[in-house]
Scaffold this motif. Structure first.
Motif, PDB file in Angstrom:
ATOM      1  N   GLU A   1      12.918  29.809  35.636  1.00  0.00           N
ATOM      2  CA  GLU A   1      12.401  29.925  34.277  1.00  0.00           C
ATOM      3  C   GLU A   1      12.811  28.746  33.399  1.00  0.00           C
ATOM      4  O   GLU A   1      12.131  28.433  32.420  1.00  0.00           O
ATOM      5  CB  GLU A   1      12.875  31.232  33.640  1.00  0.00           C
ATOM      6  CG  GLU A   1      12.254  32.475  34.261  1.00  0.00           C
ATOM      7  CD  GLU A   1      12.697  33.740  33.552  1.00  0.00           C
ATOM      8  OE1 GLU A   1      13.389  33.620  32.509  1.00  0.00           O
ATOM      9  OE2 GLU A   1      12.362  34.839  34.025  1.00  0.00           O
ATOM     10  N   ALA A   2      13.926  28.102  33.732  1.00  0.00           N
ATOM     11  CA  ALA A   2      14.417  26.986  32.913  1.00  0.00           C
ATOM     12  C   ALA A   2      13.410  25.848  32.817  1.00  0.00           C
ATOM     13  O   ALA A   2      13.443  25.057  31.859  1.00  0.00           O
ATOM     14  CB  ALA A   2      15.733  26.460  33.493  1.00  0.00           C
TER      15      ALA A   2
ATOM     16  N   ALA B   1       5.499  25.696  34.743  1.00  0.00           N
ATOM     17  CA  ALA B   1       5.944  24.990  35.946  1.00  0.00           C
ATOM     18  C   ALA B   1       5.391  25.643  37.211  1.00  0.00           C
ATOM     19  O   ALA B   1       5.335  26.865  37.322  1.00  0.00           O
ATOM     20  CB  ALA B   1       7.463  24.959  36.001  1.00  0.00           C
ATOM     21  N   VAL B   2       4.993  24.808  38.173  1.00  0.00           N
ATOM     22  CA  VAL B   2       4.474  25.291  39.458  1.00  0.00           C
ATOM     23  C   VAL B   2       5.018  24.411  40.576  1.00  0.00           C
ATOM     24  O   VAL B   2       5.346  23.244  40.369  1.00  0.00           O
ATOM     25  CB  VAL B   2       2.928  25.263  39.503  1.00  0.00           C
ATOM     26  CG1 VAL B   2       2.334  26.233  38.503  1.00  0.00           C
ATOM     27  CG2 VAL B   2       2.397  23.846  39.238  1.00  0.00           C
TER      28      VAL B   2
ATOM     29  N   ARG C   1       7.780  19.482  45.488  1.00  0.00           N
ATOM     30  CA  ARG C   1       7.723  18.966  44.128  1.00  0.00           C
ATOM     31  C   ARG C   1       7.545  20.115  43.145  1.00  0.00           C
ATOM     32  O   ARG C   1       7.012  21.180  43.492  1.00  0.00           O
ATOM     33  CB  ARG C   1       6.555  17.981  43.955  1.00  0.00           C
ATOM     34  CG  ARG C   1       6.685  16.696  44.761  1.00  0.00           C
ATOM     35  CD  ARG C   1       7.775  15.811  44.189  1.00  0.00           C
ATOM     36  NE  ARG C   1       7.845  14.522  44.860  1.00  0.00           N
ATOM     37  CZ  ARG C   1       8.601  14.276  45.931  1.00  0.00           C
ATOM     38  NH1 ARG C   1       9.321  15.259  46.463  1.00  0.00           N
ATOM     39  NH2 ARG C   1       8.624  13.083  46.477  1.00  0.00           N
ATOM     40  N   ILE C   2       8.000  19.881  41.923  1.00  0.00           N
ATOM     41  CA  ILE C   2       7.765  20.805  40.817  1.00  0.00           C
ATOM     42  C   ILE C   2       7.014  20.035  39.739  1.00  0.00           C
ATOM     43  O   ILE C   2       7.439  18.946  39.335  1.00  0.00           O
ATOM     44  CB  ILE C   2       9.078  21.365  40.239  1.00  0.00           C
ATOM     45  CG1 ILE C   2       9.825  22.188  41.292  1.00  0.00           C
ATOM     46  CG2 ILE C   2       8.809  22.217  38.994  1.00  0.00           C
ATOM     47  CD1 ILE C   2      11.215  22.621  40.862  1.00  0.00           C
TER      48      ILE C   2
ATOM     49  N   THR D   1       2.034  32.371  36.422  1.00  0.00           N
ATOM     50  CA  THR D   1       1.529  31.079  36.874  1.00  0.00           C
ATOM     51  C   THR D   1       1.105  31.134  38.331  1.00  0.00           C
ATOM     52  O   THR D   1       0.585  30.158  38.858  1.00  0.00           O
ATOM     53  CB  THR D   1       2.593  29.977  36.697  1.00  0.00           C
ATOM     54  OG1 THR D   1       3.785  30.346  37.427  1.00  0.00           O
ATOM     55  CG2 THR D   1       2.936  29.788  35.231  1.00  0.00           C
ATOM     56  N   ALA D   2       1.361  32.269  38.994  1.00  0.00           N
ATOM     57  CA  ALA D   2       0.984  32.436  40.400  1.00  0.00           C
ATOM     58  C   ALA D   2       0.872  33.926  40.690  1.00  0.00           C
ATOM     59  O   ALA D   2       1.302  34.763  39.896  1.00  0.00           O
ATOM     60  CB  ALA D   2       2.030  31.798  41.319  1.00  0.00           C
TER      61      ALA D   2
END
Length: 244
Positions: free
Chosen positions: A121-122, A127-128, A135-136, A111-112
């Motif tokens: 990973e949870a 997710a970023v 913020r997530i 993702t990056a």
């Protein structure tokens, strides 16, 4: 309008400076359609070059290094060894997109850029971090799209699970934008906007019948404009919207 160019859901634009961006797409060449990089100015529509990629097929995912000097082009999350030389991904310098080098990639669900901080990973592979890490933004297709603070406390649920939704884009000015496909096929696709601070929905744009998105939206450098790619008769078009 960019003739002979086809973006995909993986075609997320990355900034190159001076208002230009680069996007991984499928492009028509003398040898037929193949993956490549398209450089252009989204505000003026001026094209800055096309660079075929040394991949054996499929539109790759493109990541910019934290220092802004390198681009990593990762193959699909299913098939490895998809470069012409048998590697998993290639890397190139931002200032010279004609020369590529193989680079190993440990995780296929990137993702990056490798080494860039990412949420645990949870929170899922989508997710970023956003808003300078405060913020997530998690979920979006296989999970509901949710906004959390940096510690993982949920702030708001923005949208339900939607496998047809495009990846969300966050501007430096704190706006989240996401394209969503119309499941009925009777209307057009839509755009939704939220505030990165509290998750409040700011606006919806409902497309007219036949308005079909093809790739994730992306913001201008100053966050004042949103660009939305779509395809018409073998050409990529960009629709432009002012920040709500």
């Amino acid at each position: 309008m960019f003739q002979g160019v086809a973006p995909s859901r993986n075609s997320v634009a990355q900034p190159l400076g001076d208002g230009r961006v680069v996007m991984a797409v499928e492009m028509r060449t003398a040898d037929g359609w193949r993956p490549g990089l398209l450089v252009f100015d989204p505000e003026t529509g001026a094209e800055g070059g096309r660079y075929p990629l040394p991949l054996r097929g499929g539109v790759a995912r493109l990541f910019l290094s934290p220092d802004g000097t390198r681009l990593l082009i990762a193959c699909g999350v299913i098939r490895q060894s998809c470069t012409e030389t048998g590697g998993d991904a290639v890397v190139t310098q931002r200032d010279d997109l004609r020369v590529f080098a193989d680079v190993p990639v440990e995780g296929r669900s990137l993702t990056a850029y490798p080494g860039t901080p990412t949420p645990p990973e949870a929170y899922g592979f989508e997710a970023v971090f956003a808003a300078q890490g405060s913020r997530i933004l998690a979920g979006g297709s296989t999970r509901p799209l949710v906004l959390l603070d940096a510690g993982g406390t949920r702030i708001a649920e923005l949208a339900r699970r939607d496998m047809s939704a495009f990846p969300a884009a966050v501007s430096d000015s704190g706006r989240i934008a996401r394209g969503e496909s119309d499941a009925s096929d009777r209307g057009g696709d839509r755009l939704r906007f939220w505030d990165i601070r509290d998750g409040a929905e700011l606006r919806r744009i409902e497309g007219s019948a036949g308005w079909r998105l093809r790739a994730a939206p992306f913001w201008s450098d100053d966050g004042a404009m949103l660009f939305v790619p779509r395809v018409q008769r073998g050409a990529m078009l960009l629709d432009r919207f002012r920040t709500p």
